[in-house]
Write a protein that holds these residues in place. Structure first.
Motif, PDB file in Angstrom:
ATOM      1  N   GLU A  57       0.851  -1.187   0.000  1.00  0.00           N
ATOM      2  CA  GLU A  57       0.000   0.000   0.000  1.00  0.00           C
ATOM      3  C   GLU A  57       0.897   1.251   0.000  1.00  0.00           C
ATOM      4  O   GLU A  57       2.082   1.173   0.366  1.00  0.00           O
ATOM      5  N   PRO A  58       0.370   2.404  -0.411  1.00  0.00           N
ATOM      6  CA  PRO A  58       1.204   3.602  -0.486  1.00  0.00           C
ATOM      7  C   PRO A  58       1.980   3.904   0.788  1.00  0.00           C
ATOM      8  O   PRO A  58       3.147   4.307   0.736  1.00  0.00           O
ATOM      9  N   GLY A  59       1.379   3.690   1.939  1.00  0.00           N
ATOM     10  CA  GLY A  59       2.050   4.013   3.188  1.00  0.00           C
ATOM     11  C   GLY A  59       3.034   2.970   3.667  1.00  0.00           C
ATOM     12  O   GLY A  59       3.697   3.159   4.698  1.00  0.00           O
ATOM     13  N   GLU A  60       3.158   1.858   2.929  1.00  0.00           N
ATOM     14  CA  GLU A  60       4.014   0.766   3.373  1.00  0.00           C
ATOM     15  C   GLU A  60       5.352   0.692   2.643  1.00  0.00           C
ATOM     16  O   GLU A  60       6.158  -0.190   2.920  1.00  0.00           O
TER      17      GLU A  60
ATOM     18  N   ASN B   7       4.601   6.155  -3.676  1.00  0.00           N
ATOM     19  CA  ASN B   7       3.276   6.522  -3.157  1.00  0.00           C
ATOM     20  C   ASN B   7       2.127   5.857  -3.906  1.00  0.00           C
ATOM     21  O   ASN B   7       1.059   6.433  -4.043  1.00  0.00           O
ATOM     22  N   MET B   8       2.361   4.637  -4.403  1.00  0.00           N
ATOM     23  CA  MET B   8       1.313   3.936  -5.127  1.00  0.00           C
ATOM     24  C   MET B   8       1.060   2.562  -4.527  1.00  0.00           C
ATOM     25  O   MET B   8       1.906   2.001  -3.822  1.00  0.00           O
ATOM     26  N   ARG B   9      -0.116   2.033  -4.822  1.00  0.00           N
ATOM     27  CA  ARG B   9      -0.418   0.641  -4.455  1.00  0.00           C
ATOM     28  C   ARG B   9       0.187  -0.274  -5.512  1.00  0.00           C
ATOM     29  O   ARG B   9       0.093  -0.023  -6.715  1.00  0.00           O
ATOM     30  N   TRP B  10       0.794  -1.349  -5.029  1.00  0.00           N
ATOM     31  CA  TRP B  10       1.342  -2.379  -5.921  1.00  0.00           C
ATOM     32  C   TRP B  10       0.530  -3.649  -5.707  1.00  0.00           C
ATOM     33  O   TRP B  10       0.525  -4.231  -4.639  1.00  0.00           O
ATOM     34  N   GLU B  11      -0.164  -4.035  -6.756  1.00  0.00           N
ATOM     35  CA  GLU B  11      -1.015  -5.220  -6.714  1.00  0.00           C
ATOM     36  C   GLU B  11      -0.545  -6.171  -7.802  1.00  0.00           C
ATOM     37  O   GLU B  11      -0.179  -5.732  -8.900  1.00  0.00           O
TER      38      GLU B  11
ATOM     39  N   SER C  44      -0.070  -4.328 -11.251  1.00  0.00           N
ATOM     40  CA  SER C  44      -0.719  -3.036 -11.489  1.00  0.00           C
ATOM     41  C   SER C  44      -0.228  -2.091 -10.402  1.00  0.00           C
ATOM     42  O   SER C  44      -0.315  -2.393  -9.206  1.00  0.00           O
ATOM     43  N   VAL C  45       0.306  -0.958 -10.816  1.00  0.00           N
ATOM     44  CA  VAL C  45       0.847   0.039  -9.894  1.00  0.00           C
ATOM     45  C   VAL C  45       0.010   1.299 -10.063  1.00  0.00           C
ATOM     46  O   VAL C  45       0.024   1.911 -11.126  1.00  0.00           O
ATOM     47  N   TYR C  46      -0.748   1.685  -9.010  1.00  0.00           N
ATOM     48  CA  TYR C  46      -1.728   2.740  -9.213  1.00  0.00           C
ATOM     49  C   TYR C  46      -2.029   3.493  -7.924  1.00  0.00           C
ATOM     50  O   TYR C  46      -1.714   3.044  -6.821  1.00  0.00           O
ATOM     51  N   ARG C  47      -2.663   4.633  -8.108  1.00  0.00           N
ATOM     52  CA  ARG C  47      -3.116   5.434  -6.979  1.00  0.00           C
ATOM     53  C   ARG C  47      -4.529   4.989  -6.613  1.00  0.00           C
ATOM     54  O   ARG C  47      -5.461   5.206  -7.386  1.00  0.00           O
ATOM     55  N   PRO C  48      -4.715   4.375  -5.459  1.00  0.00           N
ATOM     56  CA  PRO C  48      -6.061   3.917  -5.101  1.00  0.00           C
ATOM     57  C   PRO C  48      -6.970   5.089  -4.782  1.00  0.00           C
ATOM     58  O   PRO C  48      -6.529   6.126  -4.286  1.00  0.00           O
ATOM     59  N   GLY C  49      -8.251   4.938  -5.100  1.00  0.00           N
ATOM     60  CA  GLY C  49      -9.227   5.981  -4.821  1.00  0.00           C
ATOM     61  C   GLY C  49     -10.632   5.424  -4.923  1.00  0.00           C
ATOM     62  O   GLY C  49     -10.887   4.489  -5.693  1.00  0.00           O
ATOM     63  N   THR C  50     -11.550   5.992  -4.182  1.00  0.00           N
ATOM     64  CA  THR C  50     -12.917   5.468  -4.157  1.00  0.00           C
ATOM     65  C   THR C  50     -13.627   5.652  -5.484  1.00  0.00           C
ATOM     66  O   THR C  50     -14.533   4.886  -5.816  1.00  0.00           O
TER      67      THR C  50
ATOM     68  N   MET D 230       4.448  -8.536 -16.625  1.00  0.00           N
ATOM     69  CA  MET D 230       3.740  -7.412 -17.238  1.00  0.00           C
ATOM     70  C   MET D 230       3.383  -6.454 -16.110  1.00  0.00           C
ATOM     71  O   MET D 230       2.796  -6.864 -15.101  1.00  0.00           O
ATOM     72  N   THR D 231       3.759  -5.185 -16.265  1.00  0.00           N
ATOM     73  CA  THR D 231       3.430  -4.167 -15.280  1.00  0.00           C
ATOM     74  C   THR D 231       2.663  -3.040 -15.952  1.00  0.00           C
ATOM     75  O   THR D 231       3.135  -2.486 -16.955  1.00  0.00           O
ATOM     76  N   VAL D 232       1.484  -2.729 -15.425  1.00  0.00           N
ATOM     77  CA  VAL D 232       0.692  -1.599 -15.915  1.00  0.00           C
ATOM     78  C   VAL D 232       0.790  -0.489 -14.868  1.00  0.00           C
ATOM     79  O   VAL D 232       0.386  -0.670 -13.717  1.00  0.00           O
ATOM     80  N   PHE D 233       1.352   0.637 -15.278  1.00  0.00           N
ATOM     81  CA  PHE D 233       1.649   1.747 -14.369  1.00  0.00           C
ATOM     82  C   PHE D 233       0.641   2.870 -14.586  1.00  0.00           C
ATOM     83  O   PHE D 233       0.406   3.294 -15.722  1.00  0.00           O
ATOM     84  N   ASN D 234       0.059   3.351 -13.505  1.00  0.00           N
ATOM     85  CA  ASN D 234      -0.952   4.411 -13.567  1.00  0.00           C
ATOM     86  C   ASN D 234      -0.260   5.772 -13.682  1.00  0.00           C
ATOM     87  O   ASN D 234      -0.074   6.492 -12.709  1.00  0.00           O
ATOM     88  N   GLY D 235       0.112   6.093 -14.917  1.00  0.00           N
ATOM     89  CA  GLY D 235       0.809   7.347 -15.166  1.00  0.00           C
ATOM     90  C   GLY D 235       0.021   8.281 -16.054  1.00  0.00           C
ATOM     91  O   GLY D 235      -0.887   8.974 -15.604  1.00  0.00           O
TER      92      GLY D 235
END
Length: 623
Positions: free
Chosen positions: A264-267, A297-301, A318-324, A356-361
């Motif tokens: 998670e971003p904080g970890e 500062n991203m989630r790595w799933e 998948s590397v991304y910024r989590p959000g509701t 395969m890595t998909v980056f939320n950029g």
């Protein structure tokens, strides 16, 4: 003297290859020459004299996360497998796109203008090369070698360089905060020398894409602590870097059928073992390029996918910024789904890499084992972009096609390969209908040019129409003609033969002809070589008495015939004909309505088929 000249002319004329006469298609002279030299054939397979070069890169680089400055040193071995002694050596220097005064087809923010790629040292076969002797233009570098590189020999290169990442993200690379970057086109790259044009002299202007040999990479990236790295290839030193609990998550994800949140971003600071600067090591074999991304500062799933009947596992991240309100979290399941589909169903070619890595950029851009994309909260985009970019694994990465000259061969295939599955994943994504509507508006206009006009001559909207819409539709119509199973086999044959090589469109056309058992040159000619547009209309010959009507081919392009006959009792009958009914240049198709039921209306066309003028697509007998 005069007699000798006449003899020479006669000898030359008799030696001209009859390649063009053996095909219904116009053949570029470069391809004719390749056939004559034995590197290509008219059967869609490489000739007995075919060759392809390769380069081995050992790179050590560092990134300053606040400034975005990248510094690197590379040891490169370039293998000249061609029959030619090479007097020159060409490099791709992509960061020169941001160089002040550089030629560009895209806008660059003034604050991102730099000195481009700062070359600090260049050593050729152990001898320093004066950098002021390099000719640099349009993100290209050309040097004259001190001595020609003999055929079937290798050349060693050592180069040191630096450049600063642009502060503003674009559609391919970007800065997403002090410690988040997607980095590509970042190292001095030996250009392609092939049997068609020699050195690839086309530079990079920010619009048209790329052309690379099949290479290998050993890369070490030195990054400050508490920042994670994802890259092309296999991560070699996870045990050295990851703390025990997070390494366990990483290893679990490789074999898991369901996504595992590794971080998670904080970890982020807990993922890595204590210490200072970290060196991340990666290896990639049989790939055309290398890219990487970093973030703190991203989630790595991640999730695993067995391929080739479980012989190996692919790690999908998948590397991304989590959000509701974000749909980016769905990308991990989308990625796994489409890689499984490509591997097992269509085109039925196992995914060839380990990761395969998909980056939320930003934007939507493909790289070997890496995707940079920003899909936000749009399910349409999330589905389309993810599946489209991963489809590029096969075209151009596995097949080595030249995107600079014929971008439709990779973009059109990346449109076509996932298309039917996209709609199953998300019913609101009807890209075939959107494309048909787009082409109905644009085909036959000044923005619509033949696909065999090299892409680097075509810009803006015209390039997008051709590379994506027109080519994607052409492949759909090809499927209508020969059937999806035969298309699948034909693509498999093509990829198997041209894997890690450099096929041209002619190799593709002739390969599909051979695999399908059909001479499709009539189809290739219209959709890829000619000006024109698709348009059909209806004509009442004698519907009331003879029950006959005519489908008129008003346009030049062959398209399928789809008819719906509505009878007065409310029943409906549908008639479909493939585009092959126009194979021999037919201008009309006369049809009879079977049975005796009274006809109310006949409607021609489909939302999936372009038609620039549908004003005469209905015959209404009740009026």
């Amino acid at each position: 003297m005069f007699r000798s000249i006449i003899q020479l002319i006669l000898l030359t004329l008799t030696a001209i290859p009859l390649v063009a006469q053996n095909s219904d298609l116009f053949i570029y002279r470069e391809f004719e020459n390749a056939v004559k030299k034995g590197t290509r054939t008219m059967d869609g397979i490489p000739g007995s004299a075919y060759w392809v070069n390769s380069t081995n890169y050992k790179i050590k680089a560092s990134l300053e996360p606040v400034t975005g400055k990248i510094s690197g040193e590379a040891s490169i071995v370039f293998s000249n497998n061609s029959p030619d002694d090479l007097k020159n050596l060409a490099f791709n220097l992509y960061p020169d796109l941001y160089k002040k005064g550089s030629q560009r087809n895209v806008d660059v923010s003034p604050e991102d203008l730099t000195d481009g790629m700062n070359l600090q040292e260049l050593i050729i076969n152990g001898a320093p090369f004066p950098l002021d002797k390099m000719q640099r233009n349009k993100a290209k570098g050309l040097i004259k070698l001190p001595e020609p590189l003999k055929s079937k020999t290798s050349l060693s290169i050592t180069v040191k360089w630096s450049f600063t990442m642009p502060k503003n993200p674009d559609a391919r690379i970007g800065t997403y905060g002090d410690s988040s970057y997607f980095v590509a086109y970042w190292y001095p790259q030996v250009a392609v020398y092939d049997d068609i044009t020699g050195w690839d002299a086309l530079g990079y202007e920010g619009e048209h894409e790329f052309y690379n040999d099949n290479n290998s990479f050993e890369v070490e990236l030195t990054i400050p602590d508490d920042i994670l790295v994802w890259a092309t290839g296999t991560h070699l030193n996870t045990k050295e870097l990851f703390s025990e609990s997070y390494l366990k998550r990483y290893e679990t994800a490789k074999k898991s059928e369901k996504p595992v949140i590794i971080c998670e971003p904080g970890e982020v600071k807990d993922v890595l073992k204590p210490g200072g600067v970290k060196t991340w090591k990666f290896s990639a074999i049989d790939v055309p390029d290398f890219s990487f991304s970093v973030s703190n500062n991203m989630r790595w799933e991640a999730v695993g996918l067995p391929v080739e009947n479980g012989k190996r596992n692919v790690l999908i991240s998948s590397v991304y910024r989590p959000g509701t309100d974000s749909l980016v979290g769905e990308v991990i399941t989308l990625s796994r789904h489409i890689i499984k589909y490509f591997s097992e169903e269509f085109p039925g070619i196992p995914y060839p890499y380990e990761t395969m890595t998909v980056f939320n950029g930003s934007g939507g851009m493909e790289f070997p084992m890496m995707v940079n994309q920003d899909v936000e909260n749009d399910r349409w985009l999330a589905t389309y972009v993810t599946t489209h970019e991963i489809a590029h694994t096969y075209f151009p990465f596995l097949t080595g096609t030249n995107e600079k000259r014929f971008s439709w061969l990779d973009e059109g295939m990346a449109v076509y390969l996932p298309l039917s599955e996209q709609t199953k994943i998300y019913g609101g994504l009807r890209y075939d209908e959107m494309t048909a509507s787009n082409l109905s508006r644009t085909m036959g206009t000044q923005n619509d040019v033949p696909l065999m006009i090299p892409s680097h001559f075509v810009q803006g909207g015209a390039h997008m129409i051709g590379a994506y819409a027109r080519s994607g539709m052409a492949f759909l119509i090809l499927e209508n003609i020969i059937g999806k199973d035969i298309v699948k086999k034909s693509i498999q044959d093509f990829v198997n033969v041209w894997k890690h090589k450099h096929p041209t469109p002619y190799d593709f056309f002739f390969s599909i002809n051979k695999s399908s058992g059909k001479n499709l040159n009539w189809f290739w000619k219209a959709w890829f070589f000619d000006y024109g547009y698709p348009s059909l209309g209806l004509n009442d010959i004698d519907l009331k008495n003879g029950r006959k009507f005519e489908v008129v081919k008003k346009g030049h392009f062959p398209v399928p015939v789809v008819l719906e006959i509505l009878f007065e009792d409310g029943t409906v009958e549908k008639i479909s004909k493939t585009a092959e009914v126009w194979k021999n240049g037919e201008k009309s198709l006369v049809l009879s309505v079977p049975g005796t039921k009274k006809i109310d209306k006949i409607t021609l066309g489909s939302p999936k088929i372009p038609d620039v003028d549908n004003s005469d697509n209905i015959l209404n007998l009740t009026k």
